[in-house]
Design a protein around this motif. Structure first.
Motif, PDB file in Angstrom:
ATOM      1  N   LYS A  16      -0.092 -33.600  -8.008  1.00  0.00           N
ATOM      2  CA  LYS A  16       0.577 -34.096  -9.203  1.00  0.00           C
ATOM      3  C   LYS A  16       2.093 -34.015  -9.077  1.00  0.00           C
ATOM      4  O   LYS A  16       2.821 -34.926  -9.467  1.00  0.00           O
ATOM      5  CB  LYS A  16       0.091 -33.292 -10.418  1.00  0.00           C
ATOM      6  CG  LYS A  16       0.682 -33.744 -11.737  1.00  0.00           C
ATOM      7  CD  LYS A  16      -0.082 -33.170 -12.932  1.00  0.00           C
ATOM      8  CE  LYS A  16       0.706 -33.324 -14.203  1.00  0.00           C
ATOM      9  NZ  LYS A  16       1.443 -32.110 -14.583  1.00  0.00           N
ATOM     10  N   LEU A  17       2.566 -32.910  -8.495  1.00  0.00           N
ATOM     11  CA  LEU A  17       4.002 -32.728  -8.289  1.00  0.00           C
ATOM     12  C   LEU A  17       4.621 -33.931  -7.573  1.00  0.00           C
ATOM     13  O   LEU A  17       5.705 -34.407  -7.931  1.00  0.00           O
ATOM     14  CB  LEU A  17       4.199 -31.448  -7.468  1.00  0.00           C
ATOM     15  CG  LEU A  17       5.560 -31.170  -6.858  1.00  0.00           C
ATOM     16  CD1 LEU A  17       6.591 -30.935  -7.955  1.00  0.00           C
ATOM     17  CD2 LEU A  17       5.495 -29.942  -5.957  1.00  0.00           C
ATOM     18  N   SER A  18       3.933 -34.440  -6.538  1.00  0.00           N
ATOM     19  CA  SER A  18       4.462 -35.571  -5.771  1.00  0.00           C
ATOM     20  C   SER A  18       4.581 -36.801  -6.662  1.00  0.00           C
ATOM     21  O   SER A  18       5.555 -37.556  -6.584  1.00  0.00           O
ATOM     22  CB  SER A  18       3.531 -35.899  -4.604  1.00  0.00           C
ATOM     23  OG  SER A  18       2.908 -34.747  -4.099  1.00  0.00           O
ATOM     24  N   PHE A  19       3.570 -36.990  -7.523  1.00  0.00           N
ATOM     25  CA  PHE A  19       3.562 -38.185  -8.380  1.00  0.00           C
ATOM     26  C   PHE A  19       4.603 -38.072  -9.497  1.00  0.00           C
ATOM     27  O   PHE A  19       5.195 -39.073  -9.901  1.00  0.00           O
ATOM     28  CB  PHE A  19       2.151 -38.424  -8.937  1.00  0.00           C
ATOM     29  CG  PHE A  19       1.098 -38.475  -7.852  1.00  0.00           C
ATOM     30  CD1 PHE A  19       1.337 -39.171  -6.659  1.00  0.00           C
ATOM     31  CD2 PHE A  19      -0.112 -37.827  -7.994  1.00  0.00           C
ATOM     32  CE1 PHE A  19       0.386 -39.219  -5.647  1.00  0.00           C
ATOM     33  CE2 PHE A  19      -1.075 -37.866  -6.985  1.00  0.00           C
ATOM     34  CZ  PHE A  19      -0.822 -38.556  -5.807  1.00  0.00           C
ATOM     35  N   GLU A  20       4.828 -36.847  -9.979  1.00  0.00           N
ATOM     36  CA  GLU A  20       5.915 -36.634 -10.952  1.00  0.00           C
ATOM     37  C   GLU A  20       7.255 -37.045 -10.340  1.00  0.00           C
ATOM     38  O   GLU A  20       8.074 -37.714 -10.968  1.00  0.00           O
ATOM     39  CB  GLU A  20       6.027 -35.142 -11.332  1.00  0.00           C
ATOM     40  CG  GLU A  20       4.955 -34.614 -12.260  1.00  0.00           C
ATOM     41  CD  GLU A  20       4.985 -33.080 -12.361  1.00  0.00           C
ATOM     42  OE1 GLU A  20       4.035 -32.533 -12.922  1.00  0.00           O
ATOM     43  OE2 GLU A  20       5.941 -32.436 -11.883  1.00  0.00           O
ATOM     44  N   LEU A  21       7.448 -36.621  -9.076  1.00  0.00           N
ATOM     45  CA  LEU A  21       8.718 -36.917  -8.398  1.00  0.00           C
ATOM     46  C   LEU A  21       8.925 -38.410  -8.230  1.00  0.00           C
ATOM     47  O   LEU A  21      10.019 -38.925  -8.471  1.00  0.00           O
ATOM     48  CB  LEU A  21       8.731 -36.260  -7.014  1.00  0.00           C
ATOM     49  CG  LEU A  21       8.993 -34.768  -6.961  1.00  0.00           C
ATOM     50  CD1 LEU A  21       8.744 -34.260  -5.546  1.00  0.00           C
ATOM     51  CD2 LEU A  21      10.416 -34.458  -7.387  1.00  0.00           C
ATOM     52  N   VAL A  22       7.869 -39.109  -7.802  1.00  0.00           N
ATOM     53  CA  VAL A  22       8.004 -40.545  -7.579  1.00  0.00           C
ATOM     54  C   VAL A  22       8.217 -41.263  -8.924  1.00  0.00           C
ATOM     55  O   VAL A  22       9.050 -42.168  -9.027  1.00  0.00           O
ATOM     56  CB  VAL A  22       6.785 -41.121  -6.822  1.00  0.00           C
ATOM     57  CG1 VAL A  22       6.925 -42.620  -6.631  1.00  0.00           C
ATOM     58  CG2 VAL A  22       6.632 -40.441  -5.463  1.00  0.00           C
TER      59      VAL A  22
END
Lengths: 319, 248
Positions: A16-22
């Motif tokens: 989820k962290l990666s998708f928040e960043l993108v």
């Protein structure tokens, strides 16, 4: 010109962290009328990389290998790709990896850092961000004066936005010298919800009276699918490991729901959890400061209230 | 082996912060302390030096700050540091602080450079990594354990979801966090007496630029009052969390 986002992977998988960043990078790119390029270092399959398109990345540049995090090598690679892409903004997480890479990258690219952000820039001209200061007791408006900027985003502070796009995946052979960090051993937590990732956190303080009473914290966490945490005295006493300490000098977290059981709510503790969307306090002292910063409160003995709450939640879930 | 610990001079963590006209932190009446993570770094440095098995010859502390930072430096000397360096200028942003630190320590042959992972005032977590890049040495972040093994340093670093043991050759920068030392050390009377005679060098500031401007400060909006639920009626709390807060 573009917005570059560094997307960390965990054994080849994004979370989820990666998708928040993108998602965040996509919104920044929108403000700057440009597109998002994601950078991934390490071995990640192309179909996993392509997922980033769904959150707004137009292109993903992958650099295979380099599975050991060496801060100099990673910084060198990201800097080269930022330059190749003509990136004006680089977005990185404010997690442990981001805290290691962003400052090195700042010096290498001579780029100002907006650190630990919880919102989009308030303006791009001048480039202004709001950041927490004095451990959450205040906010500062900070102007980033350089041509290239780095933004580090606090975890769980920006929503994941699916846009349904697709990203092209390109391979890069960027290298940056020999790694000087040798990994000797790794211990991974397994089967537990990580504190930083958790949507719900159940935390206990001295009011639990002993580490032996932690079962009632774990049982509530279990029915909620929550992570467990503790206050500083609890980790100092050795009742729980220091990784579970939330507070100013421990972990800073921002779950949707935080239960503070038997925690008085010292200013240092609240500094670590004040970004939680909802805080529930359980304490036998009606005057405990924790109630001043909580949304819901119960005055009572945590040792009695927690098991009752566990049962009530089980019941509500069975309805 | 020479260790240097970079210290920040920060307001006591219980300080109620004020900003006057909203453009600068109001220092009136503030108690100053060693930044909590830096204090843990100093504690670990002293433990390493005191262990006769380690070839640690000295522990130096360095800060960037005005004369008002000196009581904090004396405290560090009282805890056990051998000598102190104060770069005589205000800490304006992370880049400028790292630049001043780099200039102050670069030619002094330090093998292990310790910084706290964060400062409790501006919370950037940037100085240690910037310093490492400026000095062109390796850095390891989120360090919760550090021992010396020959000319290498064995480090435990926290990663998302676990820990890693890594080995790095000196010189290096380690940014340390909770766990690096059990509890921050407190100065004893003998240490306080000895600290008065230890060297505290004041060096002039180098030409270093800032990359950011802190233009204004705001206090967060006050929180609405806490909604109290009776201890005998936890079902009501569950209902509120489900239907009012919508977090369950």
């Amino acid at each position: 010109m573009s917005v570059l986002v560094y997307t960390e992977n965990w054994d080849g998988v994004f979370k989820k962290l990666s998708f928040e960043l993108v998602s965040y990078a996509a919104k920044v790119a929108e403000m700057m009328e440009t597109s998002v390029t994601a950078v991934s270092i390490g071995d990640v399959a192309d179909d996993e990389l392509a997922k980033l398109g769904n959150y707004g990345a137009a292109k993903v540049v992958k650099v295979d290998g380099n599975t050991t995090l060496d801060n100099q090598v990673y910084t060198g690679i990201i800097a080269q790709l930022a330059e190749a892409e003509g990136a004006k903004v680089v977005v990185i997480s404010h997690n442990n990896t981001g805290k290691a890479l962003a400052p090195r990258l700042s010096v290498k690219l001579k780029a100002a850092v907006g650190a630990g952000l919880i919102a989009l820039p308030s303006s791009t001209e001048p480039f202004t961000v709001s950041k927490k200061v004095f451990s959450g007791k205040a906010f500062a408006n900070v102007v980033l004066k350089t041509d290239v900027k780095i933004l580090t985003l606090a975890q769980n502070s920006f929503e994941v936005i699916e846009v349904g796009g697709t990203a092209t995946v390109e391979a890069s052979t960027a290298t940056a010298g020999e790694a000087k960090t040798t990994v000797k051993d790794v211990q991974k937590q397994t089967g537990k919800i990580l504190l930083n990732d958790a949507e719900i956190v159940v935390s206990g303080g001295r009011g639990l009276k002993s580490g032996d009473n932690w079962g009632i914290i774990e049982e509530l966490a279990e029915v909620l699918g929550a992570a467990t945490a503790c206050s500083r005295p609890v980790s100092d006493e050795g009742w729980r490991p220091h990784e579970e300490h939330t507070g100013q000098t421990g972990k800073i977290i921002a779950p949707n729901l935080y239960f503070a059981a038997g925690i008085s709510g010292a200013i240092q503790h609240m500094a670590g959890i004040s970004s939680s969307k909802c805080i529930v306090a359980i304490n036998n002292d009606a005057d405990a400061p924790v109630f001043e910063s909580s949304d819901y409160g119960i005055v009572g003995d945590a040792l009695k209230v927690l098991p009752a709450l566990t049962e009530a939640i089980k019941e509500a879930k069975n309805k | 082996m020479k260790i240097v610990v970079c210290l920040g001079n920060v307001p006591d963590t219980t300080t109620k912060v004020k900003f006057g006209d909203g453009t600068a932190f109001d220092k009136t009446g503030v108690q100053w302390i060693i930044n909590p993570w830096d204090e843990l770094a100093l504690t670990r440095a002293m433990e390493l030096k005191e262990d006769a098995g380690n070839p640690v010859s000295s522990v130096t502390v360095v800060t960037v700050g005005g004369k008002d930072a000196e009581p904090t430096m004396r405290k560090a000397l009282a805890i056990g540091a051998d000598d102190a360096i104060r770069v005589d200028t205000d800490a304006r942003d992370a880049y400028a602080v790292a630049g001043q630190l780099a200039e102050a320590i670069k030619d002094k042959g330090f093998d292990i450079i310790l910084t706290g992972i964060e400062s409790s005032d501006y919370n950037g977590s940037m100085v240690g990594g910037m310093l490492a890049e400026m000095l062109d040495v390796p850095s390891v972040s989120a360090v919760s354990g550090l021992t010396i093994s020959g000319s290498d340093v064995e480090i435990t670093r926290d990663i998302d979801g676990g820990k890693e043991q890594v080995s790095v050759a000196t010189p290096l920068v380690a940014t340390v966090q909770k766990g690096i030392a059990k509890e921050a050390r407190i100065a004893a009377m003998r240490g306080i007496m000895m600290a008065r005679k230890k060297p505290l060098a004041v060096v002039p500031a180098a030409e270093v630029e800032t990359l950011t401007d802190f233009v204004s400060f705001e206090l967060p909006a006050p929180k609405p009052p806490c909604k109290m639920v009776d201890a005998d009626n936890v079902a009501e709390l569950v209902d509120l969390l489900q239907n009012e807060a919508k977090v369950l």
